[in-house]
Design a protein around this motif. Sequence first.
Motif, mmCIF file in Angstrom:
data_model
loop_
_atom_site.group_PDB
_atom_site.id
_atom_site.type_symbol
_atom_site.label_atom_id
_atom_site.label_comp_id
_atom_site.label_asym_id
_atom_site.label_seq_id
_atom_site.Cartn_x
_atom_site.Cartn_y
_atom_site.Cartn_z
ATOM 1 N N LEU A 1 8.381 2.710 6.513
ATOM 2 C CA LEU A 1 8.266 1.301 6.158
ATOM 3 C C LEU A 1 6.794 0.909 6.225
ATOM 4 C CD1 LEU A 1 9.798 -1.405 5.589
ATOM 5 C CD2 LEU A 1 9.743 -1.789 8.058
ATOM 6 N N VAL A 2 6.230 0.589 5.075
ATOM 7 C CA VAL A 2 4.816 0.223 5.024
ATOM 8 C C VAL A 2 4.695 -1.296 5.125
ATOM 9 C CG1 VAL A 2 2.717 0.254 3.609
ATOM 10 C CG2 VAL A 2 4.232 2.245 3.646
ATOM 11 N N GLY A 55 0.774 -1.240 0.000
ATOM 12 C CA GLY A 55 0.000 0.000 0.000
ATOM 13 C C GLY A 55 0.806 1.291 0.000
ATOM 14 N N LYS A 56 2.044 1.231 -0.473
ATOM 15 C CA LYS A 56 2.897 2.432 -0.486
ATOM 16 C C LYS A 56 2.313 3.536 -1.370
ATOM 17 C CE LYS A 56 6.131 -0.309 -1.951
ATOM 18 N NZ LYS A 56 5.458 -1.600 -1.686
ATOM 19 N N THR A 57 1.980 3.157 -2.606
ATOM 20 C CA THR A 57 1.494 4.175 -3.542
ATOM 21 C C THR A 57 0.118 4.696 -3.104
ATOM 22 O OG1 THR A 57 2.759 3.083 -5.280
ATOM 23 C CG2 THR A 57 1.108 4.677 -5.996
ATOM 24 N N ILE A 105 10.326 4.925 10.276
ATOM 25 C CA ILE A 105 9.018 5.024 10.922
ATOM 26 C C ILE A 105 8.167 3.924 10.298
ATOM 27 C CG2 ILE A 105 6.909 6.391 11.172
ATOM 28 C CD1 ILE A 105 8.553 8.905 11.136
ATOM 29 N N VAL A 106 7.495 3.137 11.125
ATOM 30 C CA VAL A 106 6.689 2.045 10.577
ATOM 31 C C VAL A 106 5.239 2.496 10.418
ATOM 32 C CG1 VAL A 106 5.892 -0.328 10.885
ATOM 33 C CG2 VAL A 106 8.193 0.333 11.662
#
Length: 365
Positions: free
Chosen positions: A151-152, A86-88, A178-179
């Motif tokens: 970090l996703v 789900g980064k984008t 950061i998570v």
Amino acid sequence: VTVRELAELLRVPPNVVMAELLKRGVLATINQTVPSEVALQVAEALGFLAEIKKEEEETLEEEIPDHWEKLPRPPIVVVMGHVDHGKTTLLDTIRKTNVAEREKGGITQHIGASVVQLPDGRKITFLDTPGHEAFTSLRARGAQITDIAVLVVAADDGVMPQTVEAINHARAFNVPIIVAVNKIDKPGADPQRVRRELSELGLIPEEWGGDTIFVDVSAKTGQNVETLLEYILLLAEILELKARVEGPAKGTVIESKLDKQRGPVATLIVQEGTLKVGDPVVAGTTYGKIRAMFDDKGRKLNSAGPSTPVEVLGFEELPMAGDTFIVVEDEKKARQIAEIRKQKKEQQEKLSRGLMLEDVFKKIE
Ligand code: GTP
Ligand code: MG
């Protein structure tokens, strides 16, 4: 050696060798053999020239006066993680765009750079990276130029191979993580499991006494995304990110492509100074003059300061992603530096193929 061989060895056009020979009173055609002593003199003369230029390149950085003040700059944040976590989508939610939907097969294949401005004026520069395993080098490059890594990790999937790889890249470049525990809207979401799995990899949540920030988010619904942004800016503040705004620009090439109409197009991220249209620039073994510059929304720009990603036109050849770029006084100098670097690179390649210049000259003697 013949004139041709000598020219090849020295990586110069044969007429350059001929001219050097003429200066020494030797008139030779391209296939004629040159006396070894004269060949050495020519090599030295050309080598000497290269030496002077090499020094010029080394002083490049020192030439930038250091009296310019360093000012706060926006953080450069890379978003990393396993494919489809789900980064984008997260970036789309932050930017209010929908890039993820338009991507081929829903997979990111390049580093997309964008600037997000919060209502209060604070800015964050984001780099999206692909999670697909084929793009290791892109992830590594992303980590290399950034201040913070988000970090996703999808809460319904947990830690996966490219999650681990992303952590390793961030650590290799000393980038704090950061998570973002994503997809918490999904029925099978288990954010605590993500915390346990990441703890085993040394990312201990703050609430468990560690020093890693975890934020549970849903990129889809937007839940907690603002909190995530706040943490990013908080960390950025702690890092006291600063850069020189005045003076010649320096930075990194993050992407490049050949456009049929526009020629070489490069995405640069300015890290120091201000890049302006008309600036002569060297990047790796290529050079150019910035002909036009666009921001992440495709708008024309005349100048770009620190932490700004820009698309530029005007390179003679495609610079390589990962190359650093630097603005120099004039185009002539840019070309010279690029040429020297090219020669050096070719020489190194030659050396690694086992053909040592010195050996050849020993033979000549
Ligand atoms: P790569 O770039 O290929 O590595 O993928 P990515 O990490 O950018 O994932 P992307 O944003 O393309 O999302 C993958 C899929 O997950 C899409 O179908 C999204 O709609 C979905 N998705 C992303 N975030 C969420 C979320 O928070 N909740 C739910 N339910 N789905 C999500
Ligand atoms: Mg993506």
